[in-house]
Design a protein around this motif. Structure first.
Motif: not given
Ligand code: FRU
Length: 484
Positions: A117-122, A124-137
């Motif tokens: 999550n990135i708040f671009v302008d809180r 005005k409720d503008i966000v720049d969201q993206s999907q990410c991955i993290a792994t563990s063994v």
């Protein structure tokens, strides 16, 4: 290394906060953070034979803030062990939080898929969201993928508000649903992938008509007894009589889905729970074939008195989902919860009474089972009160003629907004299974036909449980309670 030292800092903050915490409302058998803030359950999975639950967590404060992922695991869904924080926001693409997501077992690698999550302008409720991955063994320490984010651009049907990936496997592919909005229309969108890294956008799975809200959060999509179910948490639905009385809702659409065409044909929206505090539910499928759901047991912008005690938020008990005769979801506590039972008190069986009947007990942690035979009940209404020593009480009242069940927490910390009500159609038996913890109540009615989940904040010592009838006799089939 940066990640490790950030986790260390967060763990130290929690240790400090734990020492200062006031325990008056700490729950006895629910998942909570060690201290400070928690919201949505994330990454529910059975991995290498153990149940893992992650959760949205702010380890530095009792208020929501940059989201981390807290982590607990259990062998039996009842006794939970805290593990180190799994995710901290360390990278630019998640600088304002590692938001909600899910977990899969990718050939032995525990893989978390979450929203950066990135708040671009809180304002005005503008966000720049993206999907990410993290792994563990090892199932404890997670490494973020160098190629993150794996989905960085929202499709034209959505917006920068696209979040809360739920991923599952079907045949040769991984599938993902995400919640999003376009203007004021909430939606769930669908993707597929061969390797969890490259995702192909498939389109909109379902979206709001005018009535179902401006944003859909936390989707989950699965097969249940031959039907397909989309659970999600819509924001912006209008209250309608006894329905949709919380700020935000959680409910489901149910129908048929075709993986060839990606078409989901479904009926209308149904709320999953009728209490005050039930949101952002996620499910897992376990090795017994059970579909198990856990929700956040609070509501955005509600009164949260435990903040002054140095902590805030909890998760609901794990509930098994099954399909009822009328193609509706039934939710019941998982059977392992009987492990919590300590002392059993059988109050009465097969007995008629009228007026009030008080069973004195000071216990805070209780499971109780109360069954009325409605065919032998002449009273207009029946119910029970969890009573405090003076004024306080939490009331469950069933009105037989209009078949309405009311949960009233007005006098146990909810004040003016204390009442929630739902229809429970039954001519034969009213069966209540109620789990009471220090600051929560979860009511399961007629084997999962309805549930009501609310936080309560009693201040008084407990006096006991009072059964009551209004205007006539009631017939109790069984009244038993257990100290937990
Ligand atoms: C739901 C939610 C999610 C988001 C998370 C942030 O309660 O708003 O949509 O990922 O909480 O903590």
């Amino acid at each position: 290394m940066l990640t490790q030292s950030k986790i260390q800092q967060a763990e130290e903050a929690l240790q400090k906060a734990k020492v200062k915490m006031n325990h008056r409302y700490r729950l006895g058998y629910h998942i909570m953070a060690p201290a400070n803030w928690i919201n949505d359950p994330n990454g529910l999975i059975q991995y290498k034979g153990e149940y893992h639950v992650f959760y949205q967590h702010h380890p530095f404060d009792e208020n929501w803030g940059p989201m981390h992922w807290g982590h607990v695991k259990s062998k039996d869904l009842v006794h939970w062990e805290h593990l180190p924080i799994a995710l901290t926001p360390t990278e630019d693409y998640e600088k304002d939080g590692c938001f909600s997501g899910s977990a899969v077992d990718d050939n032995g690698v525990l893989t978390l898929i979450y929203t950066g999550n990135i708040f671009v302008d809180r304002e005005k409720d503008i966000v720049d969201q993206s999907q990410c991955i993290a792994t563990s063994v090892d199932g404890i320490h997670f490494t973020k993928e160098a190629a993150n984010p794996v989905i960085s651009k929202h499709p034209k049907e959505g917006s920068g508000h696209f979040r809360d990936p739920k991923v599952w496997r079907h045949g040769e592919y991984w599938y993902m649903v995400l919640g999003t909005r376009k203007g004021n229309t909430g939606k769930v969108i669908l993707y597929k992938s061969k390797d969890l890294r490259q995702w192909e956008y498939l389109g909109v799975l379902a979206e709001s008509d005018e009535t179902l809200g401006y944003m859909w959060e936390c989707p989950d999509f699965f097969e249940l007894d031959g039907k397909y179910v989309l659970i999600f948490s819509p924001q912006g639905m209008e209250a309608k009589g006894d329905l949709y009385n919380n700020l935000f809702q959680t409910g489901y659409l149910i129908g048929e889905y075709d993986y060839e065409t990606n078409k989901f044909i479904h009926g209308s929206f149904t709320e999953l729970d009728h209490g005050h505090d039930f949101y952002a539910v996620q499910t897992l499928l376990d090795d017994k074939g059970r579909r198990i759901a856990i929700g956040w047991m609070d509501m955005w912008e509600s009164n949260m008195p435990t903040k002054e005690d140095g902590w805030c938020g909890a998760l609901t008990l794990p509930r098994e989902l099954t399909l009822g005769e009328n193609i509706e979801i039934l939710m019941n506590p998982v059977e392992e919860l009987t492990f919590l039972r300590e002392l059993k008190n059988s109050v009465c069986t097969d007995k008629s009474f009228s007026g009030t009947h008080l069973v004195e007990t000071k216990e805070d942690l209780i499971e109780l089972k109360l069954e009325f035979d409605l065919t032998k009940t002449a009273a207009e209404s029946v119910g029970l009160k969890i009573r405090g020593i003076n004024q306080e009480e939490t009331t469950l009242l069933y009105q037989i003629e209009n078949q309405k069940l009311t949960l009233d927490c007005t006098k146990s910390g909810k004040g003016e907004d204390g009442v929630r009500r739902t229809k429970v159609e039954s001519n034969q038996v009213l069966s209540l299974r109620v789990f009471i913890d220090r600051s929560s109540i979860e009511v399961f009615v007629n084997d999962g036909q309805a549930t009501l989940t609310s936080r309560i904040y009693p201040k008084e010592e407990r006096l006991g449980i009072e059964l009551f009838t209004e205007n006539g006799d009631a017939h109790v089939i069984d009244f038993t309670y257990w100290k937990l």
